[in-house]
Design an enzyme around this catalytic site. Structure first.
Site, mmCIF file in Angstrom:
data_model
loop_
_atom_site.group_PDB
_atom_site.id
_atom_site.type_symbol
_atom_site.label_atom_id
_atom_site.label_comp_id
_atom_site.label_asym_id
_atom_site.label_seq_id
_atom_site.Cartn_x
_atom_site.Cartn_y
_atom_site.Cartn_z
ATOM 1 C CE LYS A 148 -12.704 -5.135 6.162
ATOM 2 N NZ LYS A 148 -12.679 -5.829 4.693
ATOM 3 N N GLY A 193 -4.360 -15.228 -3.892
ATOM 4 C CA GLY A 193 -3.807 -14.492 -3.013
ATOM 5 C C GLY A 193 -5.105 -13.698 -2.811
ATOM 6 C CB ILE A 221 -0.819 0.005 1.274
ATOM 7 C CG1 ILE A 221 -2.001 -1.481 1.568
ATOM 8 C CG2 ILE A 221 -1.839 1.473 1.250
ATOM 9 C CD1 ILE A 221 -2.849 -1.312 2.116
ATOM 10 C CB THR A 280 1.181 -0.512 9.502
ATOM 11 O OG1 THR A 280 0.775 -0.017 10.769
ATOM 12 C CG2 THR A 280 2.102 0.418 8.932
ATOM 13 N N GLY A 334 -7.322 -4.917 -2.149
ATOM 14 C CA GLY A 334 -5.885 -5.321 -3.239
ATOM 15 C C GLY A 334 -5.283 -3.824 -3.449
ATOM 16 C CD GLU A 338 -4.195 -12.236 6.023
ATOM 17 O OE1 GLU A 338 -3.282 -12.394 5.932
ATOM 18 O OE2 GLU A 338 -4.723 -10.831 5.448
ATOM 19 C CB ALA A 368 -10.495 -0.923 -0.687
ATOM 20 C CG LEU A 418 -15.305 0.235 -2.378
ATOM 21 C CD1 LEU A 418 -16.221 -0.953 -2.312
ATOM 22 C CD2 LEU A 418 -15.941 0.791 -3.858
ATOM 23 C CG ASP A 426 -10.266 -8.359 7.714
ATOM 24 O OD1 ASP A 426 -9.856 -6.841 8.603
ATOM 25 O OD2 ASP A 426 -11.313 -7.897 6.868
ATOM 26 C CE LYS A 468 -9.544 -3.733 8.010
ATOM 27 N NZ LYS A 468 -8.832 -4.186 7.938
#
Length: 816
Positions: free
Chosen positions: A682, A664, A475, A555, A797, A667, A611, A613, A678, A579
Site C-alpha cells: 500500500k 476475523g 466483495i 480478486t 471489510g 489471516e 478500502a 477511504l 501488505d 493491489k
C-alpha cells in the site's frame, strides 16, 4: 385532404390490413384521402429473388406459390365468400402474367432492367387491388388505381425520374373526375412515354405518396410504418433511442440518406418544394403523435437530432501527384461513376489534392475500380497515379442536426466518444452547412459506436456502463447488492445505468449483453454459466464490443493482472481492488498507467490502499491541483491498527493477537498481516502515485515481531513463541505509557524514501486517538503544512471495500 401511405408491414397480414382500414375510415370522416400502398411485406424481395433465379435458369415455383398463397389467405380471411371470386380471378391473371414473364427470362437467360421493373410491379398491383376490394366492403367509395398510368417518367428503369409537369396534370385530372372516391393507389410504380412500367427506386412508395401530395396540394402526407416516427437512432441498435417530435426537411433528408430507413430521401423533395408537412406514423400505435417533417420547426435544446448509419460500405482511395493542381480531375472521376450509375455516398479529399477517398456500396466497388483503371490508364502507366485501393467491411456513422451549426464542441464530443471506446475513424466528412458530420469506421464497431455516440449527445438519457466482474466472494457479492439497491438512485440523480454484462469466478462464467439480473445472478451463474476460463472470459468481453466497457477485478489473485495490458489496449477501463498489479515491478505499474492514458480509458484502484477511504483520489487531486506533497504518514493495516489500539492496560500482546484472529481481523496465519508486507504494498502504491519510481526492495520495513516468532514452523509454534516473548512487548507498552504515548505501526513517505516502523506517538500526533481497526493517513503538503490533511475511517471489510469499487465504477468516463 391528406395522402396516406402504408408500408409493407401495414399490408402484411389480414390483421394488419384491418388496422389499416380502421385508420382510413377514421380519416374519411374528415375528407376522402388518397391511400398509397406498398407490396405486402417480403413480396418485393421474393419477386427480386425469382427474377434472378429465372435468369440463372433455376426453379422459382415455390416462391410464386408462396406469394399467391399469401394474398389468397388474406382474401379468404377478410372477404365474404360471395365477394371473393372477382378478386381471386384478377389476382390469378396477375400471377399468370408474372409466370409468363419469368418463363421468358428463363428462356432468354436475360434479365433487363425494363423486365425487372415489370416483374417487381406485381407486388404493388396485387396488394393495392386486393386491399381496395377489401376496403369496398366497408367504404363503398373505395377504388383501386393503377398509379403507373398517372405517374410519368423517363426510361431510366429501376430509378426512373418523374416528369413532374405531366404527372401533376394527369393526377389532377384523374382526381377531379373521382374526387368522391377513396383512391387506393399502387406505390413504387410509374410508366414511361411508351406506357412501359418503370419503378421509382428503393422506397418508391413513399415517393409516390409525395408526388400525389404535391400534385394535389395536400394538407399533409402521412407515411404509416411500423415504428413511432423518426428516432434518434436505429432502435434495433440503440435500446434507448426515442422518437423525435419534429424535424426540418434538411435534417430528415440527411438522416434518411445515411441509413434511416423510415423514409426514402427523394420523398421529401416534392413535399419540400410545396412546404407540405410529412408525418411519420405507426400503424400499430395510431394514437402516437409520430414525427412531423416540415419547414417551420421550433427551436430544440437537443445538440443533434439523430444518429444514422450505413452498415456495409466500401471506400476507394485514389492518390498520386497527377491529381495535384489538375483542374477537372474530380469532375472526370465522378462523371465517370455517374454515367455507370454508381452512387457515391461520401467524398473526402486531402487539402494537398494528393488523394481522394470516396464511399460506394460494396456491390459497386469492383466495377468502380475497373472503370478507374480504364479511364486513367495513361496516368497509371506514367506512375502519376497509384493503383486505386479498396477497403471493405466498413460502415458510415453520421450525426445530424441544425443545432450543430456554429455550436462549438460538436466534433470534439463525437470523436471523444469514439476514441474512448477504441473506435478508429478511417475518414471524415463535414459539409460547410454543418448539418452533418460523417465518419467511416469498421463495420464490426458500428453498434458500439452508435451507442457510445448516443450516450455522449443525449445526456438527458441515462449513461450506460457495461461491467464485467471477476470474483464473486464477499466483495463481489456485496458489490452486486449495493448496485441493486442503488440503481434507482443512480438513475434519478446521476443519469447512470450500470449493466453487469459478464460475471466469472473460478468455477463458472456467464455473459448477457442486455445485463444480468442482480436479483438472481447467483442462480443464473451456477445453473446457466459455462465452465470458467479467465482467458476466454477476457476474450469474450472484448468480442462483445460493448460501449463504455469496464473490467472489474474483485480478486486478490495474480492471474488476472497479466490481462490488464491487453484490456487497456482494447479500450476497456479497469477497476480493481487487487493491489498485486500496482505493487509488482514499477515498469508494470507505469505500463498500466501509460497504456490506459494512451487508449483514453480509466484505471481506478482506490481500494488498493484503504478500502473505501478516498486516499488515492485525494492524493491525485492534490497533485493535479499543483500542490506538492512533503510527507505522507499512514496506518494502512486494519489488523495491525486493531492490535495496537487494543494492546493497552492489562491486555497482553499474545491475547490481543488471538482476539484479533478470533474476530476475523487477521489471516489464518497472523504473520501474513504482522510481517508488514501488505502494508508495504500500500505504501509503495502511494509512493508511486506521488511520483516516485520505487520498487518493493526500496521500502524499509521494521519488523514488529522478534525473529523467533517470524521463523516459527507453524501457527501454533508462532503463538508459543509470542508467549515466550511477552516481556518484549510488555516493555514496549510500559515505556510508551510512561512517556504518555501509544504504540502505532506507521508508514512514512518523505523525500522519496518509504519506511514502515513501530513508533510511539503522543497526543499531539493525529494518530494518537485512533481506535478499532480504522485506517488513517495524513498528507503534509505546501497547502496543508501546519495542519496536515487527514483521512480516517474503516480500512477493511466487504461493505467498505465494495463501496470503494462501486465509487470507482461510477466515476469511469467522468472528467476528473
Amino acid at each position: 385532404m391528406k395522402v396516406l401511405k402504408f408500408g409493407g408491414t401495414s399490408v402484411g397480414s389480414a390483421e394488419n390490413i384491418k388496422t389499416l382500414l380502421r385508420i382510413v375510415a377514421q380519416e374519411k370522416l374528415q375528407s376522402n384521402p388518397v391511400v398509397v400502398l406498398s407490396a405486402m411485406s417480403g413480396v418485393t424481395n421474393l419477386l427480386t429473388d425469382m427474377a434472378e433465379r429465372a435468369e440463372r435458369g433455376e426453379d422459382y415455383d415455390a416462391s410464386l406459390k408462396e406469394i399467391e398463397a399469401k394474398h389468397f389467405a388474406v382474401i379468404r380471411s377478410l372477404l365474404p365468400a360471395a365477394a371473393q371470386n372477382p378478386v381471386f380471378t384478377r389476382l390469378k391473371i396477375f400471377f399468370n402474367e408474372l409466370e409468363d414473364l419469368l418463363q421468358a427470362v428463363t428462356n432468354l437467360r436475360e434479365l433487363s432492367l425494363q423486365t425487372k421493373d415489370q416483374i417487381l410491379s406485381y407486388g404493388e398491383r396485387c396488394s393495392s387491388f386486393m386491399v381496395g376490394h377489401i376496403a369496398s366492403q366497408q367504404i363503398p367509395e373505395a377504388m383501386y388505381v393503377n398509379g403507373s398510368e398517372l405517374i410519368k417518367t423517363d426510361s431510366n428503369f429501376g430509378q426512373a425520374k418523374v416528369d413532374t409537369e405531366l404527372t401533376e396534370m394527369l393526377i389532377n385530372d384523374f382526381y377531379q373526375a373521382n374526387k368522391e372516391k377513396v383512391l387506393f393507389v399502387t406505390g413504387f410504380i410509374a410508366s414511361n412515354a411508351n406506357g412501359r412500367v418503370t419503378t421509382l427506386g428503393r422506397g418508391g412508395s413513399d415517393y409516390t405518396a409525395a408526388v400525389w401530395g404535391a400534385a394535389l396540394n395536400a394538407e399533409e402526407i402521412e407515411i404509416w410504418t411500423d415504428v413511432n416516427g423518426m428516432m434518434t437512432a436505429d432502435p434495433r441498435i440503440v435500446k434507448k433511442a426515442f422518437s423525435l417530435p419534429e424535424l426540418s426537411y434538411t435534417e430528415a433528408m440527411e438522416l434518411s440518406y445515411f441509413g434511416a430507413k423510415v423514409i426514402y430521401p427523394p420523398t421529401m423533395i416534392p413535399a419540400f418544394m410545396k412546404k407540405i408537412p410529412i408525418v411519420i406514423k405507426n400503424t400499430f400505435e395510431p394514437d402516437f403523435a409520430g414525427t412531423y417533417i416540415k419547414s417551420d420547426v421550433k427551436a430544440s435544446n437537443l445538440p443533434i437530432k439523430g444518429i444514422s448509419s450505413i452498415d456495409h460500405i466500401s471506400i476507394i482511395n485514389l492518390s498520386g501527384s497527377g491529381m495535384v493542381g489538375k483542374a477537372g480531375f474530380s469532375g472526370r472521376l465522378f462523371s465517370l461513376l455517374s454515367r455507370e450509375q454508381i452512387n457515391v455516398v461520401l467524398i473526402t479529399q486531402s487539402s494537398s489534392e494528393h488523394s481522394i477517398t470516396f464511399v460506394v456500396k460494396p456491390t459497386d466497388a469492383s466495377q468502380a475500380i475497373a472503370l478507374i483503371k480504364k479511364e486513367f490508364e495513361l496516368e497509371l502507366d506514367a506512375n502519376k497515379l497509384a493503383l486505386p485501393e479498396v477497403e471493405n467491411n466498413l460502415a458510415v456513422l453520421a450525426i445530424v442536426g441544425e443545432n450543430m451549426k456554429h455550436t462549438p464542441g460538436m466534433s470534439g464530443r463525437l470523436f471523444n466518444a469514439l476514441g474512448r471506446n477504441g473506435i478508429n475513424v478511417r475518414a471524415i466528412a463535414q459539409g460547410s452547412s454543418e448539418y452533418n458530420i460523417s465518419v467511416i469506421i469498421n463495420a464490426g464497431d458500428l453498434s458500439k459506436a452508435v451507442n457510445a455516440v448516443h450516450d455522449a449527445f443525449f445526456t438527458d438519457l441515462k449513461r450506460t456502463l457495461n461491467i464485467f466482474c471477476l470474483g464473486t466472494g464477499n466483495i463481489g457479492k456485496t458489490l452486486f447488492n449495493q448496485l441493486k439497491e442503488q440503481m434507482p438512485f443512480l438513475a434519478a440523480n446521476n443519469d447512470l445505468q450500470v449493466k453487469v454484462a459478464g460475471i466469472s469466478n473460478t468455477r463458472k462464467m456467464i455473459f448477457k449483453a442486455e445485463g444480468l439480473s442482480l436479483e438472481n445472478w447467483e442462480s443464473e451463474l451456477n445453473n446457466d454459466g459455462e465452465q470458467a476460463d479467465l482467458a476466454s472470459f477476457v476474450e469474450k468481453m472484448k468480442a462483445m464490443n460493448l460501449p463504455n466497457c469496464v473490467f472489474v477485478d474483485n480478486t486478490a489473485a495474480e492471474a488476472p493482472i497479466e490481462f490488464y495490458q491487453g484490456i487497456f489496449e482494447s479500450s476497456i477501463s479497469v477497476v480493481t481492488c487487487n493491489k498485486k498489479g500496482n505493487s509488482a515491478d514499477f515498469a508494470q505499474y507505469k505500463s498500466f498507467k501509460d497504456t490506459a492514458r494512451k487508449f483514453g480509458v480509466d484505471f481506478y484502484y482506490e481500494t488498493n490502499v484503504g478500502a473505501g477511504l478516498p486516499i488515492i483520489r485525494t492524493l491525485r487531486e492534490l497533485m493535479m491541483s499543483g500542490d506538492k506533497v512533503a510527507r505522507i504518514e499512514a496506518i494502512l493495516s486494519g489488523t495491525i491498527s486493531y492490535i495496537f489500539n487494543n494492546f493497552k492496560g492489562d491486555a497482553g500482546f499474545y491475547e490481543t493477537v488471538k482476539e484479533a484472529q478470533e474476530l476475523g481481523y487477521t489471516e489464518p496465519d497472523p504473520r501474513d498481516d504482522l510481517n508488514g508486507k501488505d502494508f508495504m504494498r500500500k505504501m509503495l502504491i502511494l509512493a508511486r502515485d506521488a511520483g516516485y519510481p520505487l520498487e518493493a526492495s526500496d521500502v524499509k520495513i521494521d519488523n514488529i515481531l522478534p525473529e523467533a516468532c517470524l521463523n516459527a514452523t507453524s501457527v501454533e509454534d508462532f503463538y508459543s513463541e509470542l508467549q515466550k516473548n511477552s516481556a518484549y512487548f510488555e516493555d514496549l507498552k510500559t515505556k510508551a505509557a510512561n512517556d504518555k504515548k501509544v504504540l502505532r505501526y506507521i508508514g512514512k513517505l518523505e523525500n522519496g524514501n518509504v519506511e514502515i516502523s513501530l513508533q510511539m506517538v503522543d497526543d499531539s500526533h493525529p494518530f494518537y486517538m485512533l481506535s478499532g481497526s480504522d485506517n488513517i493517513i495524513s498528507f503534509t503538503t505546501d497547502r496543508y503544512k501546519s495542519r496536515p490533511l487527514v483521512v480516517k475511517g474503516p480500512g477493511a471489510g466487504a461493505e467498505v471495500t465494495a463501496a470503494g469499487v462501486f465509487a470507482d465504477i461510477i466515476n469511469v468516463g467522468q472528467t476528473p
